[in-house]
Write a protein that holds these residues in place. Structure first.
Motif, mmCIF file in Angstrom:
data_model
loop_
_atom_site.group_PDB
_atom_site.id
_atom_site.type_symbol
_atom_site.label_atom_id
_atom_site.label_comp_id
_atom_site.label_asym_id
_atom_site.label_seq_id
_atom_site.Cartn_x
_atom_site.Cartn_y
_atom_site.Cartn_z
ATOM 1 N N ALA A 31 7.273 2.769 -5.199
ATOM 2 C CA ALA A 31 7.873 2.445 -4.309
ATOM 3 C C ALA A 31 6.969 1.845 -2.837
ATOM 4 O O ALA A 31 7.581 1.755 -1.406
ATOM 5 N N ASP A 32 5.853 1.150 -4.044
ATOM 6 C CA ASP A 32 5.242 1.089 -2.437
ATOM 7 C C ASP A 32 4.937 -0.901 -2.875
ATOM 8 O O ASP A 32 6.242 -1.064 -3.228
ATOM 9 N N LEU A 33 3.993 -1.444 -1.850
ATOM 10 C CA LEU A 33 4.230 -2.266 -2.387
ATOM 11 C C LEU A 33 2.899 -3.403 -3.630
ATOM 12 O O LEU A 33 4.169 -3.757 -4.520
ATOM 13 N N ILE A 34 2.068 -2.105 -4.377
ATOM 14 C CA ILE A 34 1.182 -2.802 -5.141
ATOM 15 C C ILE A 34 0.933 -1.027 -5.720
ATOM 16 O O ILE A 34 0.755 -0.619 -5.517
ATOM 17 N N THR A 35 0.622 -1.452 -7.504
ATOM 18 C CA THR A 35 0.726 0.245 -8.317
ATOM 19 C C THR A 35 -0.175 -0.938 -9.417
ATOM 20 O O THR A 35 -0.002 -2.304 -9.853
ATOM 21 N N LEU A 36 -1.458 -0.454 -9.518
ATOM 22 C CA LEU A 36 -2.918 -0.030 -10.849
ATOM 23 C C LEU A 36 -2.671 0.839 -11.376
ATOM 24 O O LEU A 36 -3.441 1.885 -11.181
ATOM 25 N N VAL A 37 -2.743 0.591 -12.371
ATOM 26 C CA VAL A 37 -2.619 1.757 -13.949
ATOM 27 C C VAL A 37 -3.544 1.337 -13.952
ATOM 28 O O VAL A 37 -3.732 0.628 -14.653
ATOM 29 N N LEU A 38 -4.030 2.792 -15.046
ATOM 30 C CA LEU A 38 -5.864 2.741 -15.385
ATOM 31 C C LEU A 38 -4.976 3.811 -16.790
ATOM 32 O O LEU A 38 -4.855 5.023 -16.588
ATOM 33 N N GLN A 39 -4.652 3.091 -17.555
ATOM 34 C CA GLN A 39 -4.838 3.996 -19.252
ATOM 35 C C GLN A 39 -5.889 4.386 -19.332
ATOM 36 O O GLN A 39 -7.389 4.141 -19.879
ATOM 37 N N VAL A 40 -5.804 6.426 -19.680
ATOM 38 C CA VAL A 40 -7.644 6.613 -19.816
ATOM 39 C C VAL A 40 -8.067 7.105 -20.737
ATOM 40 O O VAL A 40 -8.948 7.094 -21.274
ATOM 41 N N ASN A 41 -6.734 7.035 -22.141
ATOM 42 C CA ASN A 41 -6.855 7.557 -23.345
ATOM 43 C C ASN A 41 -6.064 6.191 -23.930
ATOM 44 O O ASN A 41 -5.558 5.933 -23.854
ATOM 45 N N GLN A 42 -6.506 6.219 -25.048
ATOM 46 C CA GLN A 42 -5.740 5.003 -26.590
ATOM 47 C C GLN A 42 -3.999 5.014 -26.684
ATOM 48 O O GLN A 42 -4.082 4.708 -27.552
ATOM 49 N N VAL A 43 -3.264 6.613 -26.205
ATOM 50 C CA VAL A 43 -2.434 6.102 -26.755
ATOM 51 C C VAL A 43 -1.331 5.948 -26.053
ATOM 52 O O VAL A 43 -1.653 5.665 -24.079
ATOM 53 N N GLN A 44 -0.808 4.927 -26.007
ATOM 54 C CA GLN A 44 0.241 3.635 -25.422
ATOM 55 C C GLN A 44 1.180 4.328 -25.414
ATOM 56 O O GLN A 44 2.254 5.652 -26.033
ATOM 57 N N GLY A 45 2.599 4.488 -23.786
ATOM 58 C CA GLY A 45 3.252 4.952 -24.004
ATOM 59 C C GLY A 45 3.986 4.474 -22.950
ATOM 60 O O GLY A 45 4.983 4.720 -22.685
ATOM 61 N N LEU A 46 3.185 3.443 -22.190
ATOM 62 C CA LEU A 46 4.353 2.774 -21.233
ATOM 63 C C LEU A 46 4.885 1.370 -21.370
ATOM 64 O O LEU A 46 4.874 0.370 -22.406
ATOM 65 N N GLN A 47 6.794 1.519 -21.044
ATOM 66 C CA GLN A 47 7.313 0.794 -21.442
ATOM 67 C C GLN A 47 7.972 -0.395 -19.737
ATOM 68 O O GLN A 47 8.070 0.346 -19.187
ATOM 69 N N ILE A 48 8.194 -1.528 -20.005
ATOM 70 C CA ILE A 48 9.273 -1.822 -19.138
ATOM 71 C C ILE A 48 10.396 -2.761 -19.276
ATOM 72 O O ILE A 48 10.346 -3.636 -20.714
#
Ligand code: OGA
Ligand code: NI
Length: 343
Positions: A222-239
């Protein structure tokens, strides 16, 4: 504004291999594994903005990334490695604390900050396989420290540094994005500067039926821009791209940046927020830190006059507070929230 209290997922995952019905999501379906069909979201090299020989080139690359993808990876950014590594370390440690310890920071009725779950608005709605710690981090004088961890001891200082660095980086990105849209500098000062920043630490426990649950329902930010940091090496984000789900593979040290709903509205749809979701792993937990940036609280959220000319306003104008209240009182459901803002 707030979320109904529901079970702690980390505790649930630790207690039994059964996955309660409320977490089973028919739409989760079979999702792509790690290595296959990786989509290459654009990679933007921040250091190239700082070099007069390459800055124009990189700016047009950024413009295309925002227009065609709404998501990109940012490398060679300005955030010092130590700041990132310390934040990662402390957030891992936080989620490893005993439940009673974390519960000291539990959400309270009427506030979205604290430790718990978000966007639960009805007793029968499906639930996400995750616990979160959500904090308002900027403006700094408005912080609610009662929700800020005191364990590990360095958490608050680490977050203070991380928050300041990300705000600075977001401001610099927004400035370039506004230039790409040829916006008048007054508008930039009023709307394309970070006023409010909030940070969500996401903890996704492993799940024995990983392909039947979602770590994070399909949504746009809901914002202007988001910055996501992946903390460990487990993948999971999908677009979501062309109606399909594609996994994002973060480069080491990169931020995954995405355009949010407020940007879509201000730009009158020039840049669109993209739906995304999180899937979980059967064996390993996943951690991420999402940092959300929005204009100052008194900014009106509506299409900019200069981008309305010719095409007409595609979205309504509302005040920022009403906008956020509406967002946090809705169930996450793709872009249905933004749809309510459309004409
Ligand atoms: C979010 C989000 C993605 C992730 O917090 O809004 O989309 O990778 N997180 O956890
Ligand atoms: Ni998101």
């Amino acid at each position: 504004m707030g979320s109904l209290p529901v079970a702690n997922v980390q505790a649930l995952a630790a207690a039994s291999r059964d996955v309660p019905e409320r977490y089973i999501r028919p739409e989760a379906g079979a999702h792509p594994g790690f290595a296959d069909c990786g989509v290459d979201i654009p990679v933007i090299d921040f250091s190239r903005f700082l070099d007069p020989d390459s800055s124009r080139d990189e700016s047009s690359k950024l413009h295309l990334a925002c227009q065609n993808w709404g998501f990109f990876q940012l490398i060679n950014h300005t955030v010092p490695k130590e700041v990132i590594e310390k934040m990662k370390l402390d957030v891992r440690e936080f989620f490893q604390l005993p439940l009673e310890e974390k519960r000291q920071l539990a959400q309270v009725t009427g506030d979205v900050q604290g430790y718990g779950q978000l966007f639960v608005v009805s007793k029968d709605q499906k639930l996400d396989w995750a616990d979160v710690l959500y904090l308002n981090t900027q403006p700094a004088p408005e912080r609610c420290l009662r929700f800020w961890p005191t364990q590990p001891l360095t958490f608050r200082a680490a977050l203070d540094n991380y928050s300041a660095e990300l705000k600075n980086l977001a401001d610099r990105l927004l400035e370039i994005m506004a230039k790409n849209l040829e916006l008048n500098p007054d508008v930039v000062t009023d709307k394309f500067k970070v006023g409010i920043q909030s940070i969500r630490f996401n903890y996704y426990p492993p799940c024995p039926q990983a392909d039947k649950v979602l770590g994070f329902s399909q949504h746009s930010d809901a914002d202007l821009i988001t910055l996501v940091l992946q903390v460990n090496q487990v993948q999971g984000l999908q677009i979501k791209r062309s109606g399909e789900w594609f996994p994002v593979m973060p480069l080491p040290g990169a931020f995954i940046v995405n355009v949010g709903d407020i940007f879509e509205i201000l730009s009158n749809g020039r840049y669109k927020s993209i739906e995304h979701r999180v899937v979980v792993n059967t064996e390993r937990e996943r951690l991420s830190i999402a940092t959300f940036h929005s204009p100052q609280s008194h900014a009106m959220i509506g299409p900019l006059q200069e981008l309305v000319r010719g095409s007409g306003a595609r979205y309504k104008t509302v005040n920022h507070e009403d906008f956020m209240k509406l967002f946090f009182s809705s169930k996450l459901d793709g872009k249905s929230f933004l749809d309510r803002m459309r004409y």
